[in-house]
Design a protein around this motif. Structure first.
Motif, PDB file in Angstrom:
ATOM      1  N   GLY A   1      36.781  38.854  59.574  1.00 16.89           N
ATOM      2  CA  GLY A   1      38.178  38.462  59.886  1.00 16.89           C
ATOM      3  C   GLY A   1      38.588  37.689  58.557  1.00 16.89           C
ATOM      4  N   ARG A   2      38.438  38.290  57.383  1.00 17.41           N
ATOM      5  CA  ARG A   2      38.818  37.611  55.953  1.00 17.41           C
ATOM      6  C   ARG A   2      39.839  38.397  55.372  1.00 17.41           C
ATOM      7  N   ASP A   3      41.060  37.858  55.082  1.00 20.05           N
ATOM      8  CA  ASP A   3      42.024  38.483  54.135  1.00 20.05           C
ATOM      9  C   ASP A   3      42.303  37.690  53.055  1.00 20.05           C
ATOM     10  N   GLN A   4      41.566  36.872  52.531  1.00 19.83           N
ATOM     11  CA  GLN A   4      41.648  36.190  51.194  1.00 19.83           C
ATOM     12  C   GLN A   4      40.537  36.479  50.415  1.00 19.83           C
ATOM     13  N   LEU A   5      40.707  36.601  48.758  1.00 25.02           N
ATOM     14  CA  LEU A   5      39.479  36.696  48.277  1.00 25.02           C
ATOM     15  C   LEU A   5      39.771  35.898  47.190  1.00 25.02           C
ATOM     16  N   ILE A   6      38.825  34.920  46.820  1.00 25.55           N
ATOM     17  CA  ILE A   6      38.531  34.181  45.609  1.00 25.55           C
ATOM     18  C   ILE A   6      37.989  34.858  44.420  1.00 25.55           C
ATOM     19  N   VAL A   7      38.394  35.167  43.523  1.00 25.85           N
ATOM     20  CA  VAL A   7      37.863  36.004  42.598  1.00 25.85           C
ATOM     21  C   VAL A   7      37.603  35.195  41.216  1.00 25.85           C
ATOM     22  N   THR A   8      36.189  35.329  40.934  1.00 27.53           N
ATOM     23  CA  THR A   8      35.580  34.816  39.600  1.00 27.53           C
ATOM     24  C   THR A   8      34.771  35.822  39.198  1.00 27.53           C
ATOM     25  N   GLY A   9      34.366  35.388  37.756  1.00 28.53           N
ATOM     26  CA  GLY A   9      33.297  36.120  36.959  1.00 28.53           C
ATOM     27  C   GLY A   9      33.912  36.891  35.664  1.00 28.53           C
ATOM     28  N   VAL A  10      33.338  38.208  35.331  1.00 27.96           N
ATOM     29  CA  VAL A  10      33.760  38.696  34.116  1.00 27.96           C
ATOM     30  C   VAL A  10      34.280  40.270  34.393  1.00 27.96           C
ATOM     31  N   TYR A  11      34.736  40.859  33.743  1.00 25.40           N
ATOM     32  CA  TYR A  11      35.921  40.272  32.689  1.00 25.40           C
ATOM     33  C   TYR A  11      37.287  39.918  33.366  1.00 25.40           C
ATOM     34  N   ALA A  12      37.817  39.105  32.823  1.00 25.38           N
ATOM     35  CA  ALA A  12      39.142  38.756  33.677  1.00 25.38           C
ATOM     36  C   ALA A  12      40.060  39.961  33.543  1.00 25.38           C
ATOM     37  N   HIS A  13      40.469  40.499  32.418  1.00 24.57           N
ATOM     38  CA  HIS A  13      41.388  41.602  32.373  1.00 24.57           C
ATOM     39  C   HIS A  13      40.961  42.977  32.717  1.00 24.57           C
ATOM     40  N   ILE A  14      39.557  43.267  32.981  1.00 25.16           N
ATOM     41  CA  ILE A  14      39.123  44.467  33.267  1.00 25.16           C
ATOM     42  C   ILE A  14      38.802  44.468  34.963  1.00 25.16           C
ATOM     43  N   GLY A  15      37.545  44.012  35.273  1.00 24.75           N
ATOM     44  CA  GLY A  15      36.961  44.070  36.723  1.00 24.75           C
ATOM     45  C   GLY A  15      37.616  43.146  37.772  1.00 24.75           C
ATOM     46  N   CYS A  16      37.850  41.989  37.085  1.00 27.14           N
ATOM     47  CA  CYS A  16      38.471  41.162  37.886  1.00 27.14           C
ATOM     48  C   CYS A  16      39.935  41.267  38.335  1.00 27.14           C
ATOM     49  N   GLN A  17      40.692  41.540  37.173  1.00 33.81           N
ATOM     50  CA  GLN A  17      41.977  41.999  37.396  1.00 33.81           C
ATOM     51  C   GLN A  17      42.237  43.238  38.505  1.00 33.81           C
TER      52      GLN A  17
ATOM     53  N   PHE B   1      45.385  43.279  46.602  1.00 31.52           N
ATOM     54  CA  PHE B   1      46.578  43.035  47.061  1.00 31.52           C
ATOM     55  C   PHE B   1      47.165  44.230  47.679  1.00 31.52           C
ATOM     56  N   MET B   2      46.847  45.543  47.235  1.00 35.42           N
ATOM     57  CA  MET B   2      47.217  46.809  47.819  1.00 35.42           C
ATOM     58  C   MET B   2      46.697  46.916  49.046  1.00 35.42           C
ATOM     59  N   LEU B   3      45.386  46.165  49.493  1.00 33.20           N
ATOM     60  CA  LEU B   3      44.723  46.183  50.950  1.00 33.20           C
ATOM     61  C   LEU B   3      45.341  45.432  51.743  1.00 33.20           C
ATOM     62  N   ASP B   4      46.387  44.664  51.231  1.00 38.67           N
ATOM     63  CA  ASP B   4      46.835  43.324  52.090  1.00 38.67           C
ATOM     64  C   ASP B   4      45.812  42.267  52.203  1.00 38.67           C
ATOM     65  N   ILE B   5      44.867  42.036  50.982  1.00 35.39           N
ATOM     66  CA  ILE B   5      44.165  40.766  51.104  1.00 35.39           C
ATOM     67  C   ILE B   5      44.469  40.149  49.926  1.00 35.39           C
ATOM     68  N   GLU B   6      44.728  38.898  50.216  1.00 32.84           N
ATOM     69  CA  GLU B   6      45.562  37.830  49.360  1.00 32.84           C
ATOM     70  C   GLU B   6      44.389  37.583  48.210  1.00 32.84           C
ATOM     71  N   PRO B   7      44.612  37.711  46.977  1.00 30.81           N
ATOM     72  CA  PRO B   7      43.789  37.489  45.883  1.00 30.81           C
ATOM     73  C   PRO B   7      44.044  35.991  45.334  1.00 30.81           C
ATOM     74  N   PHE B   8      42.836  35.222  45.155  1.00 30.50           N
ATOM     75  CA  PHE B   8      42.954  33.953  44.569  1.00 30.50           C
ATOM     76  C   PHE B   8      42.333  33.809  43.309  1.00 30.50           C
ATOM     77  N   PHE B   9      42.971  33.951  41.978  1.00 32.60           N
ATOM     78  CA  PHE B   9      42.190  34.261  40.898  1.00 32.60           C
ATOM     79  C   PHE B   9      41.837  32.882  40.059  1.00 32.60           C
ATOM     80  N   VAL B  10      40.670  32.479  39.865  1.00 35.48           N
ATOM     81  CA  VAL B  10      40.463  31.133  39.674  1.00 35.48           C
ATOM     82  C   VAL B  10      40.437  31.248  38.191  1.00 35.48           C
TER      83      VAL B  10
END
Length: 311
Positions: free
Chosen positions: A141-157, A164-173
């Motif tokens: 029952g989770r539809d929000q994802l807190i994103v941390t780690g490497v690399y910001a402009h590749i895998g994290c982004q 977002f395209m799966l209707d999961i709200e991303p929170f980018f730290v």
């Protein structure tokens, strides 16, 4: 190939982008992702220069707070050995896989998974590709994802975009991700804030977790005794009483979560040990792993010396 000796200061303050979305981060809807924090991918950073020391410290704080707040934790990690078919276009773009050395594929020790965390095998840029992350999030029952780690402009982004395209709200730290350069880091933040998610600092995420935990608790359960423990023995008695264990079971390096110091109990202690202008919050306690660290927190916030605290 990966770059070498990456060093830059993390973006802060007015440099951070304005968010188009206004989603609220909630503990009962969110999960924390630690993306690719493996020795191989951390190695390009200068050991003693920013951004990696702060990035790692912030991820560690978020891990502690998430586990205390019962927010599920997920990791991604690429396997060391990969066939040409498994690796696909990653080889002409980045070269061979991590290799057979187990150390290269290991998640850095200070951020290592614990029992209850989930480690997903990573095959492509985004964490959802060829994994069951979407299904796992749905099942709990989770539809929000807190994103941390490497690399910001590749895998994290890429993970934020896919979420977002799966209707999961991303929170980018913003200060719990790192990149090849400051410019690429800022570009990733700009894209996420403008198109697919919400950017937040570590302090903002910790505050949101604290408020959510506080709102979910029963005010009638909060402790009313505001007296600080005067010495080490008194602190152990409080911790034992709060967690339902015996003093004999608590050592100076005991893991507080394993003892049963969950998020609601942390809130009780935070309320008990706070006075105007000298407040201890959930986020403060959430980053304390051991009783010694709790004692040091009390001493620091209240300007006192507790007798008998192990040094």
């Amino acid at each position: 190939m990966l770059p070498h000796h990456i060093a830059y200061t993390l973006p802060t303050g007015s440099e951070l982008p304005a968010n188009r979305a206004s989603w609220d981060l909630l503990t009962d809807r969110s999960a924390l992702l630690v993306h690719d924090m493996q020795e191989h991918f951390v190695a390009p950073y200068a050991a003693d220069d920013q951004p990696m020391p702060t990035t790692r410290a912030n991820i560690a704080a978020l891990l502690r707070a998430a586990r205390a707040a019962q927010v599920p934790v997920f990791y991604t990690a690429q396997p060391g050995s990969q066939t040409p078919e498994q690796r696909g276009l990653l080889t002409p773009m980045w070269g061979p896989p991590l290799g057979d050395d187990p150390a290269a594929a290991r998640i850095v020790p200070d951020l290592a998974p614990v029992d209850g965390d989930t480690v997903l095998t990573k095959w492509r840029y985004d964490a959802f590709e060829r994994s069951d992350l979407r299904e796992r999030l749905s099942d709990i029952g989770r539809d929000q994802l807190i994103v941390t780690g490497v690399y910001a402009h590749i895998g994290c982004q890429a993970t934020a975009l896919r979420a977002f395209m799966l209707d999961i709200e991303p929170f980018f730290v913003t200060d719990a991700v790192a990149d090849f350069s400051r410019e690429q880091h800022l570009a990733a933040l700009d894209l996420v804030a403008d198109c697919v998610g919400v950017t937040m600092t570590t302090a903002d995420v910790l505050s949101a977790l604290e408020h959510a935990v506080r709102d979910s608790g029963d005010p009638g359960d909060s402790a009313t005794d505001s007296a600080l423990p005067v010495d080490w023995d008194a602190l152990l008695e409080v911790l034992a009483d709060t967690t339902g264990t015996s003093v004999d079971e608590i050592g100076q390096e005991s893991d507080l979560l394993s003892l049963g110091l969950d998020s609601l109990r942390m809130m009780e202690l935070a309320d008990r040990w706070s006075v105007p202008d000298r407040e201890i919050g959930f986020a403060d306690l959430a980053v304390c792993d051991t009783p010694v660290e709790v004692a040091q927190l009390i001493e620091r916030v209240h300007g006192v010396r507790m007798a008998g605290v192990p040094q």
